[in-house]
Enzyme design. Sequence first.
Site, mmCIF file in Angstrom:
data_model
loop_
_atom_site.group_PDB
_atom_site.id
_atom_site.type_symbol
_atom_site.label_atom_id
_atom_site.label_comp_id
_atom_site.label_asym_id
_atom_site.label_seq_id
_atom_site.Cartn_x
_atom_site.Cartn_y
_atom_site.Cartn_z
ATOM 1 N N HIS A 1 0.817 -1.298 -0.003
ATOM 2 C CA HIS A 1 -0.052 0.049 0.044
ATOM 3 C C HIS A 1 0.827 1.159 0.103
ATOM 4 C CE1 HIS A 1 -3.330 -2.681 0.249
ATOM 5 N NE2 HIS A 1 -3.959 -1.854 -0.324
ATOM 6 N N ARG B 1 -10.599 3.940 -2.449
ATOM 7 C CA ARG B 1 -10.034 3.191 -0.914
ATOM 8 C C ARG B 1 -10.417 4.047 0.355
ATOM 9 N NH1 ARG B 1 -5.995 1.483 -4.700
ATOM 10 N NH2 ARG B 1 -5.798 -0.846 -4.640
ATOM 11 N N ARG C 1 -15.639 2.009 -1.725
ATOM 12 C CA ARG C 1 -15.452 0.642 -1.303
ATOM 13 C C ARG C 1 -15.360 1.082 0.363
ATOM 14 N NH1 ARG C 1 -10.017 -2.500 -1.991
ATOM 15 N NH2 ARG C 1 -9.161 -1.203 -0.467
ATOM 16 N N GLU D 1 -11.791 -11.136 -4.121
ATOM 17 C CA GLU D 1 -10.551 -10.903 -4.100
ATOM 18 C C GLU D 1 -10.024 -11.990 -3.114
ATOM 19 O OE1 GLU D 1 -9.210 -7.277 -2.386
ATOM 20 O OE2 GLU D 1 -10.914 -7.374 -0.889
ATOM 21 N N ASN E 1 -4.924 -7.651 -6.411
ATOM 22 C CA ASN E 1 -3.596 -7.407 -5.590
ATOM 23 C C ASN E 1 -3.825 -8.521 -4.490
ATOM 24 O OD1 ASN E 1 -3.031 -5.462 -7.074
ATOM 25 N ND2 ASN E 1 -4.044 -4.048 -5.614
ATOM 26 N N ASP E 2 -5.054 -8.838 -3.961
ATOM 27 C CA ASP E 2 -5.267 -9.670 -2.826
ATOM 28 C C ASP E 2 -5.560 -11.317 -3.561
ATOM 29 O OD1 ASP E 2 -4.829 -8.574 -0.339
ATOM 30 O OD2 ASP E 2 -6.579 -7.250 -0.878
ATOM 31 N N ARG F 1 1.940 -9.855 -0.527
ATOM 32 C CA ARG F 1 2.000 -9.094 -1.517
ATOM 33 C C ARG F 1 3.031 -7.994 -1.152
ATOM 34 N NH1 ARG F 1 -3.722 -5.997 -1.383
ATOM 35 N NH2 ARG F 1 -2.902 -4.204 -2.115
ATOM 36 N N CYS G 1 -10.148 -4.252 -10.517
ATOM 37 C CA CYS G 1 -9.460 -3.058 -9.851
ATOM 38 C C CYS G 1 -8.264 -3.254 -9.329
ATOM 39 C CB CYS G 1 -10.356 -2.287 -9.008
ATOM 40 S SG CYS G 1 -10.898 -3.360 -7.712
HETATM 41 C C1 PEP Z 1 -6.680 -5.652 -4.662
HETATM 42 O O1 PEP Z 1 -6.857 -6.244 -3.594
HETATM 43 O O2 PEP Z 1 -6.672 -5.904 -5.618
HETATM 44 C C2 PEP Z 1 -7.336 -4.263 -4.495
HETATM 45 C C3 PEP Z 1 -7.773 -3.647 -5.284
HETATM 46 O O3 PEP Z 1 -7.792 -3.934 -3.188
HETATM 47 P P1 PEP Z 1 -6.329 -3.304 -2.290
HETATM 48 O O4 PEP Z 1 -4.991 -3.222 -2.874
HETATM 49 O O5 PEP Z 1 -6.817 -2.035 -1.526
HETATM 50 O O6 PEP Z 1 -6.422 -4.340 -1.369
HETATM 51 MG MG MG Z 2 -7.648 -5.869 -1.658
#
Ligand code: PEP
Ligand code: MG
Length: 585
Positions: A193, A300, A336, A434, A457-458, A468, A505
């Site tokens: 992040h 976010r 979200r 996710e 990402n998750d 990650r 996303c």
């Molecule tokens: C993800 O997990 O791909 C996502 C878009 O949310 P974040 O990166 O905030 O976990």
């Molecule tokens: Mg996520």
Amino acid sequence: MHRKIRGLPASPGIVVGRVHLLRWEVPDVRHRIIPDEEVPAEVERFRQAVERAKERLRHVRDRVEAATSHEEAAIFDVQISVLDDQILRGSVEELIGQNLAAEKAFDLVMLEWRQRFARHANAMMRERVGDLTDVHIRVLSLLLELPDHDPVDVPKGADAILVTHDLTPGLTVQLDRETIVGIATDAGTRTSHVAILARSLGLPAVVGLRIATEELQGGERIILDGGTGVLIIEPSDEDIAEYRGRARREAELEHELRQYSALESITPDGVSITLRANVDLPEEAELAATSGADGVGLMRTEFLVVGRANMPDEDEQYRAYKRVLDAFGGKPVVIRTYDIGGDKLPVGGFPTEANPFLGWRAIRMCLDQPDLFRTQLRALLRTAVHGDLRIMLPLIVTLDEVRAARAIMAEAAAELVARGVPHRSDVPLGIMVETPAAALACDLLAGDVAFFSIGTNDLVQYTLAVDRGNANLAARFTPLHPAVLRLIQRTVEVGETASLEVCVCGEMASQPLMAFALLGLGVRQMSVSPRAIALLKRVIRSVPLATATEAVQAAMGLATAAEVERELSQRLHAAVGDTSWLGGE
Ligand code: PEP
Ligand code: MG
């Protein structure tokens, strides 16, 4: 002769500056006993250190307040109040009275307090661990006469490049962007992040450098190239000229790409693809709205909270969400609900759970704290009267969570009815897909939700069991792994059957080769950081959908991410012709 350290590209941009090394860690403290006659002087030494720490905190608070906002500066008032706490001070002085040196006495008391707060049932109380850690470091540094490292108090005009082991999102948002021109960290990856936030703030960053804090002393001149993930230490004048040339070429390319932002996002064989923007901070909204995005695919909201002393109340949230909605003038905006936890909160380099990514985060925390959740939902329902707002739930693994969230949303609506406040109670409620559970069982969720948004990402993290944010695993974080592709494909197919919109996303969508894969998998909607919109439009306008579909069909028969990547890359390059602008793969 210069030296080079390679890390991972996290946020593009080339900057030249001086290293501001930040060792924001609790120092080791030796056990030291003092004789009886020194006790009064030692108590006095402790009191003076506390006063000096408070003075410093007031100064930092004023600086942060001038540069950002009162809310972000309030965190320092919390830290000052910790130092004013009579119980805490009394405990330290009692230990000094038992012949412990001031630093050891303070260290022991702070360790105990941090542990106590870390176990607290309330998330905001657990977040205070970060403040306690900051206070712990500050006072110990004074008592031990260590060099003064301050994360937010860097002299103006220093062109500082912040080099540190790891940064928290809370700290990242507090950085003075006039003095800090770039970030370099030992830890982290593209999808951690801090990297996501650095991109949102437009701050060049290299992460995953592993040894930067060992190799650098502070004060060195360096070039940071966020686009390729490299640090050049003590560059020659020729190096600087070369990188300045590169920066110019990057700017030209960006300028050339910018013309695509106004164009339609349609493939050469006539298929329209919806492109939306990911917005992490409300202040980004106006700029994001000029990126050519058709609305917001992911806001976010947890970044409203990081680095803050208090949760934003309903009105403050309402203003933040409305700002985004207004900026996009009637276009869809997907907001979200809090995804607090994981690597976002708590802070202070002090994990309060053994496995934060498998822990009490996101929808789990919101459902367990209905007051906090209802406040956010009320703000969202109120904002919804101003445009096309949609609500999205993070980290869903089971239908129960969706139903419980919907019930709390109904309560929030009822509260607004009782108060006579204008709102909408029929706001579409969708989910992030996710987790492997959500992707595999998305058919069981489809009937209860308005849309799916795949968070790669998750999804990659959980499917491949690869953290990650762990730089040592960056090469294993492979979104093109067949298991991930199958989960995405399944979600798209189920969404289509159920007539639900399916967006992607995660970061994956913003890289040309990955976007090519997503198109071939049937994805027709993507949400990426605003800066990536023009590039993505160019990809979409250059590649016939039929080519992407065929490429993915061929790739789905392959066994490894590397084979998939090779196959897709060959076909993408063959389809595009001039590939100089593709970059980043
Ligand atoms: C993800 O997990 O791909 C996502 C878009 O949310 P974040 O990166 O905030 O976990
Ligand atoms: Mg996520």
